[in-house]
Design a protein around this motif. Structure first.
Motif, PDB file in Angstrom:
ATOM      1  N   PHE A  89      15.854   5.751 -12.927  1.00 55.89           N
ATOM      2  CA  PHE A  89      15.893   5.391 -11.676  1.00 55.89           C
ATOM      3  C   PHE A  89      17.352   4.989 -11.436  1.00 55.89           C
ATOM      4  O   PHE A  89      18.218   4.527 -11.875  1.00 55.89           O
ATOM      5  CB  PHE A  89      15.262   3.960 -11.294  1.00 55.89           C
ATOM      6  N   VAL A  90      17.702   5.467  -9.923  1.00 52.94           N
ATOM      7  CA  VAL A  90      18.963   5.359  -9.494  1.00 52.94           C
ATOM      8  C   VAL A  90      18.816   4.590  -7.987  1.00 52.94           C
ATOM      9  O   VAL A  90      18.215   5.519  -7.202  1.00 52.94           O
ATOM     10  CB  VAL A  90      19.766   6.758  -9.244  1.00 52.94           C
ATOM     11  N   PHE A  91      19.038   3.442  -7.825  1.00 51.51           N
ATOM     12  CA  PHE A  91      19.053   2.870  -6.671  1.00 51.51           C
ATOM     13  C   PHE A  91      20.261   2.980  -5.807  1.00 51.51           C
ATOM     14  O   PHE A  91      21.532   2.968  -6.045  1.00 51.51           O
ATOM     15  CB  PHE A  91      18.394   1.481  -6.632  1.00 51.51           C
ATOM     16  N   ILE A  92      19.943   3.042  -4.547  1.00 51.98           N
ATOM     17  CA  ILE A  92      21.167   3.123  -3.488  1.00 51.98           C
ATOM     18  C   ILE A  92      20.722   1.950  -2.180  1.00 51.98           C
ATOM     19  O   ILE A  92      19.373   1.822  -2.022  1.00 51.98           O
ATOM     20  CB  ILE A  92      21.624   4.287  -2.855  1.00 51.98           C
ATOM     21  N   GLY A  93      21.619   1.703  -1.564  1.00 55.11           N
ATOM     22  CA  GLY A  93      21.344   0.798  -0.192  1.00 55.11           C
ATOM     23  C   GLY A  93      20.580  -0.662  -0.443  1.00 55.11           C
ATOM     24  O   GLY A  93      20.113  -1.229   0.450  1.00 55.11           O
ATOM     25  N   VAL A  94      20.867  -1.091  -1.534  1.00 56.49           N
ATOM     26  CA  VAL A  94      20.293  -2.612  -1.892  1.00 56.49           C
ATOM     27  C   VAL A  94      21.534  -3.432  -1.296  1.00 56.49           C
ATOM     28  O   VAL A  94      22.557  -3.343  -1.630  1.00 56.49           O
ATOM     29  CB  VAL A  94      20.026  -2.774  -3.314  1.00 56.49           C
TER      30      VAL A  94
ATOM     31  N   LEU B 210       0.876  -1.296  -0.152  1.00 58.22           N
ATOM     32  CA  LEU B 210       0.138   0.006   0.001  1.00 58.22           C
ATOM     33  C   LEU B 210       0.807   1.189  -0.063  1.00 58.22           C
ATOM     34  O   LEU B 210       0.486   2.283  -0.712  1.00 58.22           O
ATOM     35  CB  LEU B 210      -1.025  -0.024   1.177  1.00 58.22           C
ATOM     36  N   GLU B 211       1.831   1.239   0.790  1.00 60.57           N
ATOM     37  CA  GLU B 211       2.971   2.230   0.820  1.00 60.57           C
ATOM     38  C   GLU B 211       3.453   2.557  -0.497  1.00 60.57           C
ATOM     39  O   GLU B 211       3.633   3.711  -0.772  1.00 60.57           O
ATOM     40  CB  GLU B 211       3.997   1.989   1.770  1.00 60.57           C
ATOM     41  N   ALA B 212       3.737   1.409  -1.361  1.00 59.32           N
ATOM     42  CA  ALA B 212       4.642   1.391  -2.556  1.00 59.32           C
ATOM     43  C   ALA B 212       3.300   2.209  -3.463  1.00 59.32           C
ATOM     44  O   ALA B 212       3.830   2.989  -4.518  1.00 59.32           O
ATOM     45  CB  ALA B 212       4.794   0.194  -3.164  1.00 59.32           C
ATOM     46  N   LEU B 213       2.205   1.705  -3.539  1.00 63.71           N
ATOM     47  CA  LEU B 213       1.023   2.286  -4.153  1.00 63.71           C
ATOM     48  C   LEU B 213       1.102   3.926  -4.169  1.00 63.71           C
ATOM     49  O   LEU B 213       0.872   4.768  -4.957  1.00 63.71           O
ATOM     50  CB  LEU B 213      -0.418   1.899  -3.929  1.00 63.71           C
TER      51      LEU B 213
ATOM     52  N   ASP C 158      17.435   2.150  -0.416  1.00 61.20           N
ATOM     53  CA  ASP C 158      17.281   0.853   0.533  1.00 61.20           C
ATOM     54  C   ASP C 158      16.237  -0.103  -0.271  1.00 61.20           C
ATOM     55  O   ASP C 158      15.589   0.287  -1.346  1.00 61.20           O
ATOM     56  CB  ASP C 158      16.656   1.288   1.902  1.00 61.20           C
ATOM     57  N   ASP C 159      16.433  -1.246   0.347  1.00 62.70           N
ATOM     58  CA  ASP C 159      15.677  -2.442  -0.428  1.00 62.70           C
ATOM     59  C   ASP C 159      14.114  -2.458  -0.681  1.00 62.70           C
ATOM     60  O   ASP C 159      13.745  -2.634  -1.666  1.00 62.70           O
ATOM     61  CB  ASP C 159      15.942  -3.617   0.315  1.00 62.70           C
ATOM     62  N   ALA C 160      13.363  -1.738   0.348  1.00 64.90           N
ATOM     63  CA  ALA C 160      12.017  -1.901   0.194  1.00 64.90           C
ATOM     64  C   ALA C 160      11.592  -0.860  -1.254  1.00 64.90           C
ATOM     65  O   ALA C 160      10.639  -1.339  -1.620  1.00 64.90           O
ATOM     66  CB  ALA C 160      11.244  -1.242   1.298  1.00 64.90           C
ATOM     67  N   ALA C 161      12.404   0.184  -1.298  1.00 65.24           N
ATOM     68  CA  ALA C 161      11.808   0.929  -2.716  1.00 65.24           C
ATOM     69  C   ALA C 161      12.222   0.085  -3.939  1.00 65.24           C
ATOM     70  O   ALA C 161      11.292   0.032  -4.729  1.00 65.24           O
ATOM     71  CB  ALA C 161      12.552   2.165  -2.758  1.00 65.24           C
ATOM     72  N   SER C 162      13.238  -0.430  -4.026  1.00 59.25           N
ATOM     73  CA  SER C 162      13.586  -1.446  -5.138  1.00 59.25           C
ATOM     74  C   SER C 162      12.314  -2.342  -5.180  1.00 59.25           C
ATOM     75  O   SER C 162      12.140  -2.906  -6.403  1.00 59.25           O
ATOM     76  CB  SER C 162      14.879  -1.934  -4.998  1.00 59.25           C
ATOM     77  N   LYS C 163      12.191  -3.280  -4.340  1.00 58.37           N
ATOM     78  CA  LYS C 163      11.598  -4.380  -4.150  1.00 58.37           C
ATOM     79  C   LYS C 163       9.839  -3.849  -4.414  1.00 58.37           C
ATOM     80  O   LYS C 163       9.156  -4.575  -5.273  1.00 58.37           O
ATOM     81  CB  LYS C 163      11.201  -4.957  -2.853  1.00 58.37           C
TER      82      LYS C 163
ATOM     83  N   GLU D  32       8.141  -3.772  -9.099  1.00 54.69           N
ATOM     84  CA  GLU D  32       6.862  -3.664  -9.326  1.00 54.69           C
ATOM     85  C   GLU D  32       6.116  -3.147 -10.367  1.00 54.69           C
ATOM     86  O   GLU D  32       5.176  -3.449 -11.124  1.00 54.69           O
ATOM     87  CB  GLU D  32       6.115  -3.461  -7.888  1.00 54.69           C
ATOM     88  N   TYR D  33       6.679  -1.966 -10.591  1.00 50.17           N
ATOM     89  CA  TYR D  33       5.859  -0.883 -11.290  1.00 50.17           C
ATOM     90  C   TYR D  33       6.768  -0.357 -12.376  1.00 50.17           C
ATOM     91  O   TYR D  33       6.209   0.363 -13.544  1.00 50.17           O
ATOM     92  CB  TYR D  33       5.155   0.382 -10.762  1.00 50.17           C
ATOM     93  N   TYR D  34       8.012  -0.083 -12.432  1.00 52.23           N
ATOM     94  CA  TYR D  34       8.678   0.452 -13.293  1.00 52.23           C
ATOM     95  C   TYR D  34      10.068   0.061 -13.858  1.00 52.23           C
ATOM     96  O   TYR D  34      11.125   0.526 -14.216  1.00 52.23           O
ATOM     97  CB  TYR D  34       9.380   1.785 -12.441  1.00 52.23           C
ATOM     98  N   ARG D  35       9.834  -1.244 -14.013  1.00 49.03           N
ATOM     99  CA  ARG D  35      10.898  -2.146 -14.784  1.00 49.03           C
ATOM    100  C   ARG D  35      10.791  -1.650 -16.281  1.00 49.03           C
ATOM    101  O   ARG D  35       9.820  -1.869 -17.071  1.00 49.03           O
ATOM    102  CB  ARG D  35      10.794  -3.556 -14.743  1.00 49.03           C
ATOM    103  N   ASP D  36      11.916  -1.441 -16.941  1.00 50.17           N
ATOM    104  CA  ASP D  36      12.208  -0.838 -18.237  1.00 50.17           C
ATOM    105  C   ASP D  36      11.237   0.021 -18.519  1.00 50.17           C
ATOM    106  O   ASP D  36      11.014   0.389 -19.581  1.00 50.17           O
ATOM    107  CB  ASP D  36      12.008  -2.121 -19.114  1.00 50.17           C
ATOM    108  N   ALA D  37      10.958   1.026 -17.675  1.00 48.79           N
ATOM    109  CA  ALA D  37      10.033   2.092 -17.931  1.00 48.79           C
ATOM    110  C   ALA D  37      10.753   3.272 -18.624  1.00 48.79           C
ATOM    111  O   ALA D  37      11.819   3.221 -18.670  1.00 48.79           O
ATOM    112  CB  ALA D  37       9.190   2.510 -16.771  1.00 48.79           C
ATOM    113  N   ASN D  38       9.990   4.361 -19.000  1.00 50.51           N
ATOM    114  CA  ASN D  38      10.512   5.420 -19.520  1.00 50.51           C
ATOM    115  C   ASN D  38      11.335   6.236 -18.449  1.00 50.51           C
ATOM    116  O   ASN D  38      12.378   6.991 -18.683  1.00 50.51           O
ATOM    117  CB  ASN D  38       9.711   6.289 -20.245  1.00 50.51           C
TER     118      ASN D  38
END
Length: 314
Positions: free
Chosen positions: A113-118, A73-76, A94-99, A104-110
C-alpha cells in the motif's frame, strides 16, 4: 479457423492480456467530483497509464457519509473489491482510507500500500507497517513563515483566523508538528473583531499568518481588501489559495504532488524496490501567489526565483 473459434480465441487473448497487466487500485476517501481528488487521480493516470498499468478507482464518499458504522460499511465494500480484483498494489488516498481500510484489514499484509493525504500525523494509524509507505499531508506554514521573515524587520510571528475548530486544530499542528512559536494569536468571530485585531497586530508582530476568513461573520470581500491595502505594514501570508487577495504571499498545497508521489512510489515498488527502503515523507511543493499591490505598498522586491514559480496577482 471457423468464426466461432476465432471469437473464442480473441476473447481468450483479451482475457489473458488483461490478467497479465499490472493492476493498481486507487481508494479515494471522498467522492469522484471532489476537487482535490480529481487533481490527484489525474496525476496518477498521467504517470501509470502510459506504463500499461490497469487502474481501478473506488470512492468511499466520506465527505457525505459521516456516521462511523456507514464508513465501516464502505470499507467492507473496498475490501471486497481488493479480494475479487486482486490488485498488485493499492494507493490509499486521505485519512478515511487509512483508518477504515488499511489499518483495519491490511496491516502487515502481503499486498503493498502507498498512502497519501494523511493529515499531519500517522500516529493514530500506527504507521509504518512492513507493507505500507506513504506521504503525510501538511500545510506549508513553516516554509511560508521563513519566506515572510526574509522581507520583515524581525522574527515575531503572529496568527489570525476565524474562531473555528478547524483553525484551532491547525494552530496546534503548527506548534506541535512544525515547531512554530507564535508571539500573538487572535481568533475572531466577526468582521469588526477581525479589523481591530488585524490593525493591532501590525504593531505587535513582524510577520502575520492569516490562515482563513472562514468563520468570520459579516465578512465583506471589498471592504476587507480596501482595509488591508490601507493599514498593512508587515508581510502577511496564508496557506490557503483562496486568501491570495488579502495577503502578500500564499503558499497553498499542490494536490498534483500527492498523486504524483503515489504513482512514482507505486512504480518503484512494482519494479521490485523494497518498501523498507522507502521512508514515509511529507509533501514539499506549493502553489505560490504573490500580491503585487501589497508588495508595492511594503516596498518589497521578490527574488526572481520566487516570481518564476508564482502566480502574480493585483
Amino acid at each position: 479457423m471457423k468464426p466461432i473459434f476465432k471469437y473464442i480465441f480473441l476473447l481468450s487473448f483479451i482475457f489473458s492480456f488483461i490478467h497479465a497487466q499490472t493492476k493498481v487500485l486507487y481508494i479515494n476517501s471522498y467522492h469522484e467530483e471532489y476537487t482535490s481528488a480529481i487533481v490527484q487521480t489525474n496525476a496518477v493516470k498521467d504517470i501509470l497509464l502510459p506504463k500499461n498499468i490497469l487502474l481501478k478507482f473506488v470512492h468511499m464518499n466520506t465527505k457525505q457519509i459521516k456516521k462511523d458504522y456507514l464508513r465501516k460499511l464502505e470499507a467492507l465494500k473496498v475490501k471486497k473489491v481488493i479480494q475479487q480484483w486482486k490488485p498488485d498494489l493499492v494507493i490509499a488516498s486521505d485519512d478515511a482510507a487509512s483508518k477504515y481500510v488499511v489499518k483495519e484489514y491490511y496491516r502487515d499484509a502481503n499486498i503493498p500500500f502507498v498512502f497519501i493525504g494523511v493529515n499531519w500525523s500517522i500516529k493514530s494509524y500506527e504507521y509504518p507497517y512492513k507493507n505500507v509507505t506513504g506521504q503525510i499531508e501538511v500545510e506549508l506554514a513553516r516554509e511560508l513563515i521563513v519566506e515572510l521573515i526574509k522581507h520583515s524587520n524581525g522574527s515575531r510571528v503572529g496568527f489570525i483566523s476565524g474562531d473555528t475548530t478547524t483553525d484551532k486544530k491547525a494552530l496546534k499542528h503548527y506548534e506541535n508538528e512544525l515547531g512554530i512559536k507564535f508571539h500573538q494569536v487572535e481568533f475572531v468571530n466577526n468582521f469588526t473583531q477581525w479589523q481591530d485585531a488585524y490593525l493591532a497586530l501590525q504593531n505587535n508582530v513582524d510577520v502575520l499568518l492569516f490562515r482563513n476568513n472562514s468563520g468570520i461573520t459579516n465578512w465583506e470581500d471589498l471592504k476587507a481588501g480596501q482595509f488591508i491595502k490601507q493599514v498593512t505594514q508587515i508581510p502577511t501570508g496564508s496557506v490557503n489559495l483562496n486568501m491570495f487577495p488579502y495577503v502578500l504571499i500564499s503558499f497553498a498545497k499542490d494536490n498534483y504532488e500527492f498523486g504524483e508521489y503515489a504513482a512514482k512510489t507505486a512504480l518503484r515498488i512494482l519494479n521490485g524496490e523494497s518498501i523498507s527502503n522507502l521512508p514515509i515523507t511529507r509533501n514539499q511543493r506549493s502553489k505560490v501567489s504573490l500580491n503585487m499591490t501589497l508588495a508595492k505598498k511594503l516596498n518589497i522586491i521578490f527574488p526572481i526565483e520566487l516570481i518564476d514559480m508564482a502566480e502574480l496577482v493585483k
